[in-house]
Design an enzyme around this catalytic site. Sequence first.
Site, PDB file in Angstrom:
ATOM      1  N   LYS A   1       2.003   2.649  -5.009  1.00  0.00           N
ATOM      2  CA  LYS A   1       2.735   2.283  -6.232  1.00  0.00           C
ATOM      3  C   LYS A   1       1.894   2.565  -7.474  1.00  0.00           C
ATOM      4  O   LYS A   1       2.428   2.890  -8.525  1.00  0.00           O
ATOM      5  CB  LYS A   1       3.096   0.786  -6.220  1.00  0.00           C
ATOM      6  CG  LYS A   1       4.022   0.392  -5.103  1.00  0.00           C
ATOM      7  CD  LYS A   1       4.285  -1.101  -5.115  1.00  0.00           C
ATOM      8  CE  LYS A   1       3.101  -1.946  -4.694  1.00  0.00           C
ATOM      9  NZ  LYS A   1       2.687  -1.831  -3.306  1.00  0.00           N
TER      10      LYS A   1
ATOM     11  N   GLY B   1      -4.702  -4.239  -4.556  1.00  0.00           N
ATOM     12  CA  GLY B   1      -5.725  -3.342  -5.082  1.00  0.00           C
ATOM     13  C   GLY B   1      -5.159  -1.952  -5.182  1.00  0.00           C
ATOM     14  O   GLY B   1      -4.395  -1.543  -4.316  1.00  0.00           O
ATOM     15  N   HIS B   2      -5.457  -1.254  -6.264  1.00  0.00           N
ATOM     16  CA  HIS B   2      -5.079   0.142  -6.282  1.00  0.00           C
ATOM     17  C   HIS B   2      -6.085   0.981  -7.035  1.00  0.00           C
ATOM     18  O   HIS B   2      -6.822   0.493  -7.882  1.00  0.00           O
ATOM     19  CB  HIS B   2      -3.653   0.354  -6.794  1.00  0.00           C
ATOM     20  CG  HIS B   2      -3.347  -0.337  -8.059  1.00  0.00           C
ATOM     21  ND1 HIS B   2      -2.647  -1.507  -8.103  1.00  0.00           N
ATOM     22  CD2 HIS B   2      -3.654  -0.033  -9.319  1.00  0.00           C
ATOM     23  CE1 HIS B   2      -2.534  -1.885  -9.348  1.00  0.00           C
ATOM     24  NE2 HIS B   2      -3.136  -1.017 -10.108  1.00  0.00           N
TER      25      HIS B   2
ATOM     26  N   ASP C   1       0.811  -1.225   0.000  1.00  0.00           N
ATOM     27  CA  ASP C   1       0.000   0.000   0.000  1.00  0.00           C
ATOM     28  C   ASP C   1       0.839   1.268   0.000  1.00  0.00           C
ATOM     29  O   ASP C   1       0.452   2.281   0.597  1.00  0.00           O
ATOM     30  CB  ASP C   1      -0.960   0.022   1.213  1.00  0.00           C
ATOM     31  CG  ASP C   1      -1.748  -1.256   1.330  1.00  0.00           C
ATOM     32  OD1 ASP C   1      -2.306  -1.675   0.311  1.00  0.00           O
ATOM     33  OD2 ASP C   1      -1.784  -1.849   2.421  1.00  0.00           O
TER      34      ASP C   1
ATOM     35  N   GLN D   1       1.896  -5.704  -3.434  1.00  0.00           N
ATOM     36  CA  GLN D   1       2.314  -5.770  -2.017  1.00  0.00           C
ATOM     37  C   GLN D   1       3.677  -5.085  -1.844  1.00  0.00           C
ATOM     38  O   GLN D   1       4.027  -4.236  -2.646  1.00  0.00           O
ATOM     39  CB  GLN D   1       2.338  -7.222  -1.509  1.00  0.00           C
ATOM     40  CG  GLN D   1       0.967  -7.865  -1.411  1.00  0.00           C
ATOM     41  CD  GLN D   1       0.545  -8.609  -2.657  1.00  0.00           C
ATOM     42  OE1 GLN D   1       1.358  -9.243  -3.320  1.00  0.00           O
ATOM     43  NE2 GLN D   1      -0.706  -8.533  -3.001  1.00  0.00           N
TER      44      GLN D   1
HETATM   45  P1  IMP Z   1      -2.623 -12.821   1.559  1.00  0.00           P
HETATM   46  O1  IMP Z   1      -1.789 -12.183   0.518  1.00  0.00           O
HETATM   47  O2  IMP Z   1      -4.108 -12.633   1.320  1.00  0.00           O
HETATM   48  O3  IMP Z   1      -2.267 -14.262   1.777  1.00  0.00           O
HETATM   49  O4  IMP Z   1      -2.340 -12.089   2.957  1.00  0.00           O
HETATM   50  C1  IMP Z   1      -1.094 -12.198   3.603  1.00  0.00           C
HETATM   51  C2  IMP Z   1      -0.674 -10.881   4.238  1.00  0.00           C
HETATM   52  O5  IMP Z   1      -0.369  -9.951   3.206  1.00  0.00           O
HETATM   53  C3  IMP Z   1      -1.763 -10.225   5.094  1.00  0.00           C
HETATM   54  O6  IMP Z   1      -1.140  -9.547   6.169  1.00  0.00           O
HETATM   55  C4  IMP Z   1      -2.384  -9.222   4.150  1.00  0.00           C
HETATM   56  O7  IMP Z   1      -2.988  -8.144   4.841  1.00  0.00           O
HETATM   57  C5  IMP Z   1      -1.149  -8.775   3.385  1.00  0.00           C
HETATM   58  N1  IMP Z   1      -1.469  -8.256   2.053  1.00  0.00           N
HETATM   59  C6  IMP Z   1      -1.827  -8.945   0.950  1.00  0.00           C
HETATM   60  N2  IMP Z   1      -2.026  -8.122  -0.089  1.00  0.00           N
HETATM   61  C7  IMP Z   1      -1.765  -6.885   0.345  1.00  0.00           C
HETATM   62  C8  IMP Z   1      -1.757  -5.601  -0.288  1.00  0.00           C
HETATM   63  O8  IMP Z   1      -2.016  -5.436  -1.486  1.00  0.00           O
HETATM   64  N3  IMP Z   1      -1.423  -4.553   0.523  1.00  0.00           N
HETATM   65  C9  IMP Z   1      -1.079  -4.702   1.829  1.00  0.00           C
HETATM   66  N4  IMP Z   1      -1.071  -5.874   2.451  1.00  0.00           N
HETATM   67  C10 IMP Z   1      -1.405  -6.954   1.722  1.00  0.00           C
END
Ligand code: IMP
Length: 428
Positions: A16, A40-41, A13, A226
Amino acid sequence: MSATSVIGLQWGDEAKGKIVDLLTEEHDMVVRYQGGNNAGHTVVADGETYKLSLIPSGILHENVISVIATGVVIHPQALLKEIDGIVARRGAVEGRLLISDRAHVIFPWHMLEEAALESNRRDEAIGTTMRGIGTCYRDKAGRTHAIRVGDMYRTETFRSRIGEIVEFKNIVLKAINPDVEPLDADAIFEEYSEYARRLKPLVTDTTAYLHHALDEGKRLLFEGAQGSLLDLDHGTYPFVTSSNSSGCGVHSGSGVSERVIGRMLGVAKAYTTRVGGGPFPTELDDEIGQHIRDTGNEYGTVTGRPRRCGWFDAVATRYGARLSGVDGIVIALLDVLSDLDELKICEAYEIDGERITDFPSHVDSLAKVKPIYRTLPGWKTDITGVRKKEDLPAAAKSYVDTLAEVIGSPVHIVSVGPDRLQTIFYNE
Ligand code: IMP
């Protein structure tokens, strides 16, 4: 050197999306290479707001090709919903969007398994986005229960593989929760065959496509999802995502060697946020944290969860920058800090009475560290209208220069608002 890569240096977040959108004009293709619809953006184009998750923001530029490469995990329903939204507002995507036939597919069992795993954890939950990302990557690594996009077009083997996988998954899901409704293999086959039919015109061998594009001198922009500290191998394991979200993932996820990358830009917020579980040394569980959350609208784009907020952590960000080998830094959301009297930057950690500057490799150690802060004065002026470095208040400039010093990389861009124009090219 015809490629640029944009990488998040913190826990995701980092804004980017805006930077990728800014740089897209100088490129022919935008390539997404890891993660899935957990990312998501929000991008504003021609005065309209678009929420994108799997599709690279390059899709909003007429002459740019958007590529969803091999390392991405694809939830077809989510992808088709996004495609339908783009088609309705900006016209057909054929010829402008490509999907790798090697990318892995997320199925209903991935979401069900994830829900069961997260609720069964005795330790702190990872706090995943519940999109079946980790369970799909787990099956990819395990191979026995994985299905790739290209497999969906081999009708008879696709049908029998779904049958085989569903038989196994039903046993596991029932063992965890005896009340669970069993999955219906035939219904899943029919549903996914229809998704496959609709996606077919976009599916190709994106690796070969990118290799040819490089031969033709096309300029590639790699868009990381991420952030580096969520990297499966190098992040705050197990509180990470299941792909290589640092710069390390560009090569494996796209099939393009990182040797073609001429510019590696790392994006960091002027403070720190994190969603989900795991240690966060500079977290502010107070009114300053709440102020940052409200001013920066720090609520998840995908899940709507409030993000945890805290001071800038240079130990963590420097580690993220080194993992990716960045040439320059983007400091995003500097304007969010404008109302604060003073600002803190964590320049080192203290653990068991010792000062350390290397990021700990185990979360138990990270949970024990005490941040050592450098305090700087705030600027207490609205900076959202500033467009040039020399027009920034002295305290804001000093804050940015201190970030460059503690991260150990030059600042190239400072962002002071969501609009494309709210950008300062800091090294010019
Ligand atoms: P997952 O990717 O759904 O398996 O989640 C694993 C960890 O990555 C969790 O702490 C989520 O909140 C974090 N996470 C996954 N995608 C994002 C993102 O786009 N932004 C911030 N955190 C993310």
